[in-house]
Scaffold this motif. Sequence first.
Motif, short mmCIF file in Angstrom:
data_model
loop_
_atom_site.label_atom_id
_atom_site.label_comp_id
_atom_site.label_asym_id
_atom_site.label_seq_id
_atom_site.Cartn_x
_atom_site.Cartn_y
_atom_site.Cartn_z
N TYR A 184 9.45 26.49 76.08
CA TYR A 184 8.39 25.48 76.15
C TYR A 184 7.94 25.43 77.61
O TYR A 184 8.78 25.44 78.51
N ILE A 185 6.65 25.37 77.80
CA ILE A 185 6.12 25.12 79.14
C ILE A 185 5.32 23.82 79.05
O ILE A 185 4.33 23.73 78.33
N PHE A 186 5.82 22.81 79.74
CA PHE A 186 5.18 21.49 79.76
C PHE A 186 4.27 21.46 80.99
O PHE A 186 4.75 21.53 82.12
N CYS A 187 2.98 21.39 80.74
CA CYS A 187 1.98 21.45 81.80
C CYS A 187 1.52 20.02 82.10
O CYS A 187 1.12 19.29 81.19
N LEU A 188 1.58 19.66 83.36
CA LEU A 188 1.20 18.31 83.76
C LEU A 188 0.07 18.37 84.79
O LEU A 188 0.25 18.92 85.88
N LEU A 189 -1.08 17.83 84.42
CA LEU A 189 -2.17 17.63 85.37
C LEU A 189 -1.80 16.36 86.11
O LEU A 189 -2.05 15.25 85.66
N HIS A 190 -1.11 16.51 87.24
CA HIS A 190 -0.42 15.40 87.90
C HIS A 190 -1.28 14.58 88.85
O HIS A 190 -0.83 13.56 89.36
N HIS A 191 -2.49 14.99 89.08
CA HIS A 191 -3.38 14.28 90.00
C HIS A 191 -3.68 12.88 89.46
O HIS A 191 -3.90 12.72 88.26
N GLU A 226 13.95 26.28 78.15
CA GLU A 226 14.28 27.10 76.99
C GLU A 226 14.30 26.23 75.74
O GLU A 226 14.84 25.12 75.75
N THR A 227 13.72 26.72 74.67
CA THR A 227 13.64 25.97 73.42
C THR A 227 15.03 25.61 72.91
O THR A 227 15.22 24.53 72.34
N ARG A 228 16.00 26.47 73.13
CA ARG A 228 17.36 26.20 72.64
C ARG A 228 17.90 24.87 73.16
O ARG A 228 18.69 24.21 72.50
N ILE A 229 17.47 24.46 74.36
CA ILE A 229 17.94 23.19 74.93
C ILE A 229 17.37 22.03 74.11
O ILE A 229 18.10 21.07 73.81
N LEU A 230 16.11 22.11 73.73
CA LEU A 230 15.54 21.08 72.85
C LEU A 230 16.27 21.06 71.52
O LEU A 230 16.55 19.99 70.97
N LEU A 236 12.81 15.49 82.29
CA LEU A 236 13.46 15.81 83.57
C LEU A 236 14.99 15.75 83.46
O LEU A 236 15.69 16.48 84.17
N LYS A 237 15.51 14.92 82.56
CA LYS A 237 16.96 14.83 82.36
C LYS A 237 17.53 16.12 81.75
O LYS A 237 18.73 16.37 81.81
N LEU A 238 16.66 16.94 81.15
CA LEU A 238 17.08 18.21 80.55
C LEU A 238 17.06 19.35 81.58
O LEU A 238 17.36 20.49 81.24
N ASN A 239 16.70 19.03 82.82
CA ASN A 239 16.68 19.98 83.93
C ASN A 239 15.77 21.20 83.70
O ASN A 239 16.22 22.35 83.85
N PRO A 240 14.51 20.97 83.38
CA PRO A 240 13.59 22.11 83.28
C PRO A 240 13.36 22.69 84.67
O PRO A 240 13.60 22.02 85.68
#
Length: 192
Positions: A127-134, A154-158, A174-178
């Motif tokens: 999984y790639i979580f994309c954040l437009l953080h502005h 990694e999907t396996r972590i989810l 963030l608690k899953l350490n991506p």
Amino acid sequence: MDLGPIEITRKTGEEKFKSKSDLNKISLLEFWQWSTSDLLANTTRGYLAEFIVANDLGVNKTLRTDWKSYDLTSKKGLKIEIKTSAYIQTWEQSKISKIIYSINPSKNYDPIKNRFDGKPFRDSDYYIFCLLHHTDQKTINPLDLDQWAFYVLETRILEEKLPKQKTITLSSLLKLNPVKCKYGQINKIIEP
């Protein structure tokens, strides 16, 4: 009657709508401008994030497919699911948006059988979580790649930690350490 899949070709935007009257000179580019100029809109931002990641992975020459159970395939064949969120939206806001991503397992669509098959699952390797953080409405620009952050997991972590969960907040993610990265670093993480 053979109704197999239609081969989609890359368009240039110069293609014209057709009409017997020949009075209609509308181009495909005009449709794109009309329909997808709002890059902050949830759907369009999602397409944009997929395109940005596809460019980083070097797989931007293939065309996007709506019906797959994941969004992109890396050069080495890894399946990638892209999710996007942003603090600033197009509509009027009283405060910035809370960052939440969908991680809902889904059924796989079988285009040959024309149906969804099996039990819902997460059919990707990453999984790639994309954040437009502005967070400044006056200067937000989804085309500014420095305004994006990417979290690779990694999907396996989810599957191990949140097998039935449908959404995840940024703080829980963030608690899953991506692996957090910028544009230009995603491919090095996925395919070192």
